[in-house]
Write a protein that holds these residues in place. Sequence first.
Motif, PDB file in Angstrom:
ATOM      1  N   VAL B 284       0.664  -0.830  -0.087  1.00 39.01           N
ATOM      2  CA  VAL B 284      -0.363  -0.142  -0.030  1.00 39.01           C
ATOM      3  C   VAL B 284       0.789   1.370   0.206  1.00 39.01           C
ATOM      4  O   VAL B 284       0.828   1.843  -0.171  1.00 39.01           O
ATOM      5  CB  VAL B 284      -0.124   0.053   1.210  1.00 39.01           C
ATOM      6  N   GLY B 285       2.178   0.935   0.252  1.00 37.02           N
ATOM      7  CA  GLY B 285       2.808   2.082  -0.280  1.00 37.02           C
ATOM      8  C   GLY B 285       3.655   2.625  -1.027  1.00 37.02           C
ATOM      9  O   GLY B 285       3.137   2.465  -2.035  1.00 37.02           O
ATOM     10  N   ASP B 286       5.170   3.793  -0.930  1.00 38.55           N
ATOM     11  CA  ASP B 286       5.869   4.061  -2.005  1.00 38.55           C
ATOM     12  C   ASP B 286       6.783   3.698  -2.967  1.00 38.55           C
ATOM     13  O   ASP B 286       7.400   3.187  -1.701  1.00 38.55           O
ATOM     14  CB  ASP B 286       6.326   4.889  -1.432  1.00 38.55           C
ATOM     15  N   PRO B 287       6.187   3.123  -4.236  1.00 35.69           N
ATOM     16  CA  PRO B 287       7.306   2.302  -4.895  1.00 35.69           C
ATOM     17  C   PRO B 287       8.444   2.749  -4.514  1.00 35.69           C
ATOM     18  O   PRO B 287      10.169   2.440  -4.450  1.00 35.69           O
ATOM     19  CB  PRO B 287       7.521   2.436  -6.014  1.00 35.69           C
ATOM     20  N   GLY B 288       8.700   3.783  -4.577  1.00 33.86           N
ATOM     21  CA  GLY B 288      10.101   5.109  -4.227  1.00 33.86           C
ATOM     22  C   GLY B 288      10.853   4.954  -3.110  1.00 33.86           C
ATOM     23  O   GLY B 288      11.823   4.630  -2.729  1.00 33.86           O
ATOM     24  N   ALA B 289       9.956   4.864  -1.712  1.00 31.41           N
ATOM     25  CA  ALA B 289      10.794   4.486  -1.036  1.00 31.41           C
ATOM     26  C   ALA B 289      11.406   3.282  -0.596  1.00 31.41           C
ATOM     27  O   ALA B 289      12.218   2.928  -0.564  1.00 31.41           O
ATOM     28  CB  ALA B 289       9.882   4.826   0.156  1.00 31.41           C
ATOM     29  N   VAL B 290      10.678   2.250  -1.233  1.00 23.88           N
ATOM     30  CA  VAL B 290      10.628   0.573  -1.073  1.00 23.88           C
ATOM     31  C   VAL B 290      12.432   1.034  -2.377  1.00 23.88           C
ATOM     32  O   VAL B 290      12.997  -0.643  -1.965  1.00 23.88           O
ATOM     33  CB  VAL B 290      10.278  -0.198  -1.994  1.00 23.88           C
ATOM     34  N   ILE B 291      12.202   1.716  -3.513  1.00 27.43           N
ATOM     35  CA  ILE B 291      13.993   1.531  -3.691  1.00 27.43           C
ATOM     36  C   ILE B 291      14.766   1.700  -3.233  1.00 27.43           C
ATOM     37  O   ILE B 291      15.666   1.685  -3.730  1.00 27.43           O
ATOM     38  CB  ILE B 291      13.514   2.393  -4.878  1.00 27.43           C
ATOM     39  N   ILE B 365       6.558   0.792   4.763  1.00 32.11           N
ATOM     40  CA  ILE B 365       5.915   0.945   3.727  1.00 32.11           C
ATOM     41  C   ILE B 365       4.977   0.397   3.229  1.00 32.11           C
ATOM     42  O   ILE B 365       3.440   0.718   2.836  1.00 32.11           O
ATOM     43  CB  ILE B 365       6.822   1.327   2.504  1.00 32.11           C
ATOM     44  N   MET B 366       4.837  -1.205   2.504  1.00 26.69           N
ATOM     45  CA  MET B 366       4.172  -2.086   2.157  1.00 26.69           C
ATOM     46  C   MET B 366       2.779  -2.246   2.858  1.00 26.69           C
ATOM     47  O   MET B 366       2.042  -2.353   2.389  1.00 26.69           O
ATOM     48  CB  MET B 366       4.746  -3.686   1.715  1.00 26.69           C
ATOM     49  N   LEU B 367       3.130  -2.256   4.580  1.00 27.43           N
ATOM     50  CA  LEU B 367       1.743  -3.142   5.107  1.00 27.43           C
ATOM     51  C   LEU B 367       0.973  -2.069   5.138  1.00 27.43           C
ATOM     52  O   LEU B 367      -0.217  -2.143   5.545  1.00 27.43           O
ATOM     53  CB  LEU B 367       2.301  -4.281   6.082  1.00 27.43           C
ATOM     54  N   THR B 368       1.286  -0.587   5.993  1.00 24.40           N
ATOM     55  CA  THR B 368       0.823   0.371   6.434  1.00 24.40           C
ATOM     56  C   THR B 368       1.233   1.467   6.034  1.00 24.40           C
ATOM     57  O   THR B 368       0.430   2.523   5.957  1.00 24.40           O
ATOM     58  CB  THR B 368       1.246   0.547   7.710  1.00 24.40           C
ATOM     59  N   GLY B 369       1.535   1.416   4.994  1.00 19.42           N
ATOM     60  CA  GLY B 369       1.991   2.124   4.019  1.00 19.42           C
ATOM     61  C   GLY B 369       1.825   3.860   4.627  1.00 19.42           C
ATOM     62  O   GLY B 369       2.409   4.622   4.117  1.00 19.42           O
TER      63      GLY B 369
END
Lengths: 245, 404
Positions: B284-291, B365-369
């Motif tokens: 549910v989060g920002d792909p940019g933050a994941v990168i 990022i992924m679970l709670t955005g």
Amino acid sequence: MTAEHVIRAQGLRKVYGKRAALDGLSLSVAQGQLYGLAGPNGAGKTTLIRTLCGLLRPDEGEATLLGWKMPSTRVRSQLGYMPQDFAVYNDLSVMQNLEFFGQLYSLRRAQVRERADELLDLVQLTDRKRDRVGTFSGGMRRRVSLAISLLHKPRLAFLDEPTAGVDPKLRRSFWDYFNALADQDVTLVVTTHLVEEAQRCHLVGFLMAGKLLTQGKPEEILAQTGTDNLDDAFIVLQERGEVPS
Amino acid sequence: MTSLAVARNVLRRILRDGRTLALIIILPLFFVLIYGNSFSGSYSDLTIVIVNADNGLASVRTQEVGRITLTVDLAAAFVSALDPDVFDIVILDDADEAFSMVGTEAWAALAFPKSFSNAVVSQAIRSSGERKVQFEGSSVTLLPSEIDAGPPTRLVIDDSNPLVASAVIAAFNDAFTAVLETQQSSVTVESLLNVQRLYEGKIRMLDFTAPGIIGFAMTLITVMLTAMAVVRERTGGTLTRILIAPISAWEVTMGYTLAFSLIALFQAAELFLVSLWLFDIRFVGDPGAVILVIVLFAVGLQGIATLMSTVAKNEAQAMQFVLFLLIPSIMLSGVFWPLETMPATMRAISYAIPLTYANSALRKIMLTGQGLGALTFELSVLGAIAVVTLLLSVISMRRQAYTA
């Protein structure tokens, strides 16, 4: 730096465990000389070359290359080094190997191609330049390694056993090429365990147990030992146990 | 007999290779000790917030003396019944503030209303019928009256980690049950609590473990690839050849970092896309933050791998050294069970593992955005690991050229 002597080594000593690979060795090589470093396996030839290049730190003594005390990063662009192992990328082609190492020496693509033409002709691999090095025999890989070492036109080159595993005809052309480079003021130190090969050098050093048994022009060594070939000269010197003063 | 000769030769060579021999002996012990100590099965240090507005009084009708007021302090009794080894209890006055802490600073927040004790006692009498109690030295009979349920006791729980959420609810149930037993009540916990799950129970175990598993896959591949590549470069002699050229160890290290970061990004993209496509994992989060997390994480992993390659004489040893990172990574970084279940000593090791921070950041990022603002700690640690290991790699790279 004196204009002539591009290599100066004084009292080099390198000990592995209880064995001295270099035992207080001193050496001077003038610019444009083809210096043959001969001796049996384990004599200390590779240790000497690696120490001179700055890859090994001596326990005692010091070495100066092109006026810079080693290890120094300043001589790198003018230094050619061919290690005894192949040190090539087997999964790349000959040209890809040359292009990569050429880039490390800031050679442009056109310069690499031009140098590759000359060197691959020397090592007789022009028609195999697109082939992967991993498919080559040991002797062929050594030829690729030699081409890489001379790619950037070094002023000073250390070639560790460049003719090992190379057929006699090609070996002869290598020595011709080394002499031609020396004529162009390139200084070369070439090791060989085939003592007789050193006949082609301007100056020969016989290395044994980390010490120079003798050093001089081939004809001087022959006269000194009363022999007519360097193989016999080496055996005579070894039996005499002569160590230079 | 020939097979015996081959076997003897293999064993003799291993016995002569001190490092391999040491690894053969140490690795299984390491594995078992990590596993045995990492999952205690019980939780500890779970932070919860409690707002206790309960006045502790229960107003009841009696047969003998009319309406009386009993002091029962049930909310306080409930708090006392919570296992102090499991929970770090923060007591606050403001319910809104308490609830806002859930998901960031606390696993759960529980707000007892002013009439909690009254509501419980009233329901207890209603459910169990008349009963006698001592009041001011006399025995009085409590009579059932209209249920005074009062406002509900609100529990907000962070269910981003289904295991922790279940453990918290179970522990609360135990505490409530203990308190209710003192009231001889058959009141159910469910009837007292208004439970609100932060993520409405939408986070599955698969979603919870996916960020860690993706991070672990990256650790496995990146560290192995880097360590093997550096060892191969060194043992093949090409590293010496590179470092004798007019190129610094720093440039070589950066070249490696660039190449393996690209590979890591590709791998991560592959892992994420397949997980999303086939298993519909929560993102549910920002792909940019994941990168950003992945790049910092990958650089740190490469640094560690390069350092490992310094001590490995050959590729086989490099593989074995890599296991010393991989085993703690999968067991101690909170991939399958939360750090809160680990003994303090093991948790200390967890904090030295890059995957702990990557896993935590990816989960946020992924679970709670959560955005970059919530990742400051994880990004700082991953960045620090990347910089330190990169600098050490440069030194190690230079040393490897000299010792090749």
